[in-house]
Design a protein around this motif. Structure first.
Motif: not given
Lengths: 510, 366
Positions: A394-408
């Motif tokens: 799960r991420s905010s922008e799918g494949a384009r999400t910066r990994v830094r902004s994803m939860s652990g």
């Protein structure tokens, strides 16, 4: 004045997501109050609000019955709120004492008055049974001791509301026992403790009450004594969770990984013992081998030697019958080795790359993702989207999400997705569930078992006994660079494993 | 909040969505404002007039516009050089040395190799590229194999390069009377491609087009190829890159070589421009290399951003030269343009401020 701290109806919105949705947390004086929730449930946000790092959109905070507006960590500290962070905030080349007084030094004419500080620290240490040597260097004491220094820091500042952010993640079973005692002692002295965790047994052991968050919402506050572990996990995840790993007996096949007489010297200090000493092990097809042990007994070096990050000083590493001791990292990666590394931020991910780029980090050079040196963006995105839905990342922008902004948890899922999808012969997972919540652990274990059932060899390094006992077909215990036990989980108790791990027991059949 | 800053040393500037251009524009505005304040202090009566020249001087005439493009060409290249190295988290402060060594290559071919005919300028530029690349290879090798900080070795190669060029010029293509290099052959000058007709009276030539093409090339290299993928991965996180089987040494060396080649081409483009530029034998480091750092910072280390940043700085410089008409002495003009450039280079800080602002409004959730 029933509650020492009361967070009422807290709402906090982030763009596109409501992190806290009318959350109420009420902590009584002298209680241990657990804050339970999955990654991304809003625990950190709530605590950040309490610490003044975020301003709530609505809701109020009452401290000892009076409404307060906390403007920042400094003010939180002045109000008596202290926190032990997951990653300790210590200066490594300072002594314990120096670390404790850092920022609140008592001085006379500009000179430090260390004697007074020392007296106070020693007194506190004795009062709560912390057994900390004030003159030891931080770099020379164990992680458990470092944590106690953090606790002392809070006590020295006379904080009476103590927040523990997942304090047991880095500790050995014995250290966890001791920490639990310390926490109980603190509560008995009238300190109020907020215990952030997702480990249910620990809540059962120490907490008086527990507030459960799920997807930003407050699910409820319960008396811990009145509920079972299963009920707690259901509150947290929102469905029934299987805590026990389900797996069938399976006869292991041919050896996939053989480590023969591996030795890795300590290159930093020649006098010390070898990091890994004359170690041999075998992992076969369809078998999960778990390496148990206290952190720092050579597991990291063993793993790095297998993956090729560091060279072996002596011995051989054999992958599918081929000696790869001298082969490059890329060679091993493309010849059947997959690796879920211990430190996902350092080794697992390029945090400033997006999710798709991270998902192909091991394979971007394969013909299906590039032609003549040009990346095939379309294929990469399509592949990433496939993995995202398959592994529910799960991420905010799918494949384009910066990994830094994803939860652990989702970062870890991304690594797992990448490594498992490469269809390896050997899956090497280090601390695969570190920092994950029950739902994600269940998922991760499921994936590992699935890999094993499809005939892959799996080597897991874990510091958590329950995980080792649950997951392993065979357990190896590592102590000071050697394997001191080779047992089946059915033949051993957690207590015995603890003794092996502490080096006070040694099995004959190694 | 739990996001940890990696301890890989250098913070890499890059273009993150809209924050990039916006912060560059804000930085430019701040720079211009402060420049205006300095004008007010030095000569309040004609400050406005002088300021108008800075703003408008670059588009005063077709000639000025042409000269903007001409001045922009070499600093776009050195800016690109610095920016390219930034993306691999290397700080190539040695662009100055690579620039002048590249210029030497171009001038040597331009003076000596008259037998090449109409290919002379092409070979001259190639020589500039190779010379620059070789000069950057030294700090690259030192960094990759001996972990020598590239900033230190680049500073040293700057001086060594400068004196080496002086010595070689003196012993090969020296014009004693003017104390500078001999003029290059006509065939060695980069073709004008009709640009001189478009911008009559200016020094513009095809070099600008070449610089633009190289910017596009750099953009493609960084963003579309596996090679760029590896370079950037190393820059962002060398540990994860090693674990992914990417050779860190190779990435460092290649990044430096390409970076040096770009600075070298910059030297070639300037000294083969046919505008009466010669290598002066003097103990001064080529300023284009350092302007390149400003260009890279203002351009957020993005190849296309660098193109625009170079154009902007050239524009300010041309406009500034007109301030004499408003009665400002050249020293003040230099101070003003330097101030504007200096503050413009704060684009990075602006971007960080913008990001913090966004974060406070709500951002990452952990």
């Amino acid at each position: 004045m029933e509650y020492i701290i009361e967070m009422r109806d807290i709402v906090k919105d982030f763009p596109g997501i409501r992190a806290n949705d009318h959350v109420t947390l009420q902590v009584r004086k002298g209680e241990i109050h657990a804050l339970l929730g999955e990654n991304g449930a809003g625990k950190s946000t709530l605590m950040s609000i309490l610490f003044g790092m975020y301003k709530p959109d609505s809701g109020s905070i009452l401290l000892r019955g009076k409404e307060v507006h906390i403007s920042g960590p400094r003010m939180a500290n002045e109000l008596g709120i202290g926190m032990v962070h997951q990653h300790f905030m210590l200066v490594h080349n300072f002594t314990v004492l120096q670390n404790i007084i850092l920022g609140v030094e008592t001085t006379q004419n500009g000179f430090l008055k260390m004697d007074e500080a020392r007296k106070k620290v020693v007194a506190l240490s004795e009062k709560y049974g912390l057994k900390v040597d004030p003159d030891a260097l931080i770099s020379e004491i164990t992680v458990g001791m470092q944590q106690r220094v953090e606790i002392l820091k809070m006590l020295y500042r006379e904080n009476d509301i103590l927040i523990f952010d997942e304090p047991t993640a880095v500790l050995t079973p014995q250290e966890i026992d001791e920490l639990m005692d310390i926490m109980k002692g603190l509560a008995a002295e009238g300190k109020s403790i907020i215990f952030i965790t997702h480990k249910l047994e620990e809540i059962k052991r120490v907490a008086d009450r527990c507030t459960v968050l799920r997807m930003g919402k407050c699910i409820g506050t319960v008396n811990v004594a009145d509920v079972t572990v299963e009920e707690l996990s259901e509150m947290m995840v929102g469905r029934k969770v299987i805590l026990k790993v389900e797996k069938q007996e399976k006869e292991p096949g041919r050896p996939v990984l053989e480590v023969r007489n591996l030795t890795i010297r300590d290159h930093k200090s020649k006098s010390r013992k070898n990091k890994v000493h004359n170690l041999s092990l075998t992992v076969r097809e369809g078998e999960i081998v778990c390496i148990a042990g206290v952190d720092g007994n050579g597991q990291s070096e063993l793993v790095q030697a297998i993956t090729g990050l560091i060279p072996a000083d002596e011995g051989q590493i054999i992958l599918k019958g081929e000696d790869v001791t001298k082969k490059s990292i890329r060679y091993r990666n493309t010849h059947g080795l997959s690796h879920i590394p211990e430190d996902r931020h350092k080794y697992g991910l390029v945090l400033d790359y997006n999710l798709a780029e991270n998902l192909v980090l091991m394979e971007y050079f394969e013909p299906r993702f590039q032609s003549r040196g040009f990346l095939k963006q379309k294929e990469i995105t399509a592949y990433a989207e496939k993995l995202i839905s398959q592994f529910d990342i799960r991420s905010s922008e799918g494949a384009r999400t910066r990994v830094r902004s994803m939860s652990g948890g989702n970062q870890q899922k991304a690594i797992a997705a990448r490594e498992i999808s490469r269809n390896p012969d050997l899956l090497l997972a280090v601390q695969p569930t570190r920092g994950l919540d029950v739902g994600a652990i269940e998922y991760m274990h499921g994936q590992i078992v699935k890999a094993r059932d499809s005939g892959k060899a799996v080597l897991v390094v874990s510091f958590e006994l329950s995980e080792v006992m649950n997951l392993a077909d065979r357990i190896l215990v590592m102590y000071e660079g050697e394997i001191v036990a080779n047992v089946k989980p059915s033949e051993v108790t957690e207590k015995e494993l603890g003794l092996y791990m502490a080096g006070s027991k040694r099995s004959e059949a190694v | 909040m739990k996001t940890r800053k990696e301890k890989t040393g250098f913070r890499i500037p890059d273009l993150s969505r809209a924050a990039g251009p916006i912060s560059s524009i804000v930085a430019i505005a701040v720079g211009l404002m402060i420049g205006f304040i300095i004008l007010l202090i030095s000569n309040p009566a004609r400050a406005l007039e002088g300021f108008a020249w800075i703003i408008g001087g670059g588009i005063n005439s077709a000639k000025d516009l042409g000269n903007v493009l001409y001045y922009a060409t070499p600093i776009i290249m050195t800016g690109l050089s610095v920016a390219f190295a930034f993306r691999t988290s290397l700080f190539n402060i040695g662009a100055s040395g690579q620039f002048i060594v590249g210029a030497l290559g171009a001038v040597l071919v331009g003076v000596k190799c008259t037998f090449l005919g109409s290919f002379q300028w092409v070979v001259g530029l190639l020589a500039a590229m190779v010379f620059g690349a070789v000069w950057a290879l030294i700090p690259g090798l030192l960094k990759a194999y001996n972990n020598v900080n590239e900033v230190i070795s680049c500073i040293m190669t700057n001086y060594i390069g400068m004196y080496l060029v002086n010595w070689i010029v003196k012993s090969t293509v020296y014009h004693q009377l003017t104390n500078r290099s001999l003029p290059v052959a006509n065939e060695a000058n980069i073709p004008k491609l009709g640009l001189d007709k478009l911008f009559p009276g200016s020094s513009i030539n095809g070099g600008f087009i070449i610089a633009v093409l190289i910017c596009i090339f750099a953009y493609i290299l960084l963003n579309k190829t596996t090679f760029g993928f590896e370079l950037k991965a190393c820059g962002y996180n060398r540990f994860a890159s090693r674990y992914a089987g990417i050779s860190e040494k190779r990435s460092i060396i290649m990044a430096m070589v390409i970076s040096g080649a770009m600075a070298g081409i910059g030297g070639g483009l300037l000294y083969l421009a046919g505008s009466g530029k010669y290598i002066n034998v003097e103990d001064v480091l080529a300023p284009e290399g350092f302007t390149g750092i400003s260009v890279a910072l203002l351009g957020m280390s993005h190849p296309i951003g660098t193109l625009f940043a170079g154009l902007f700085i050239a524009y300010i410089t041309v406009g500034g030269s007109y301030m004499q008409l408003a009665g400002f002495v050249p020293e003040i003009i230099d101070i003003i343009t330097a101030t504007v450039i200096y503050f413009a280079a704060f684009a990075l800080i602006m971007r960080n401020l913008l990001q913090r602002f966004r974060l406070r409004k709500g951002g990452e959730r952990t």
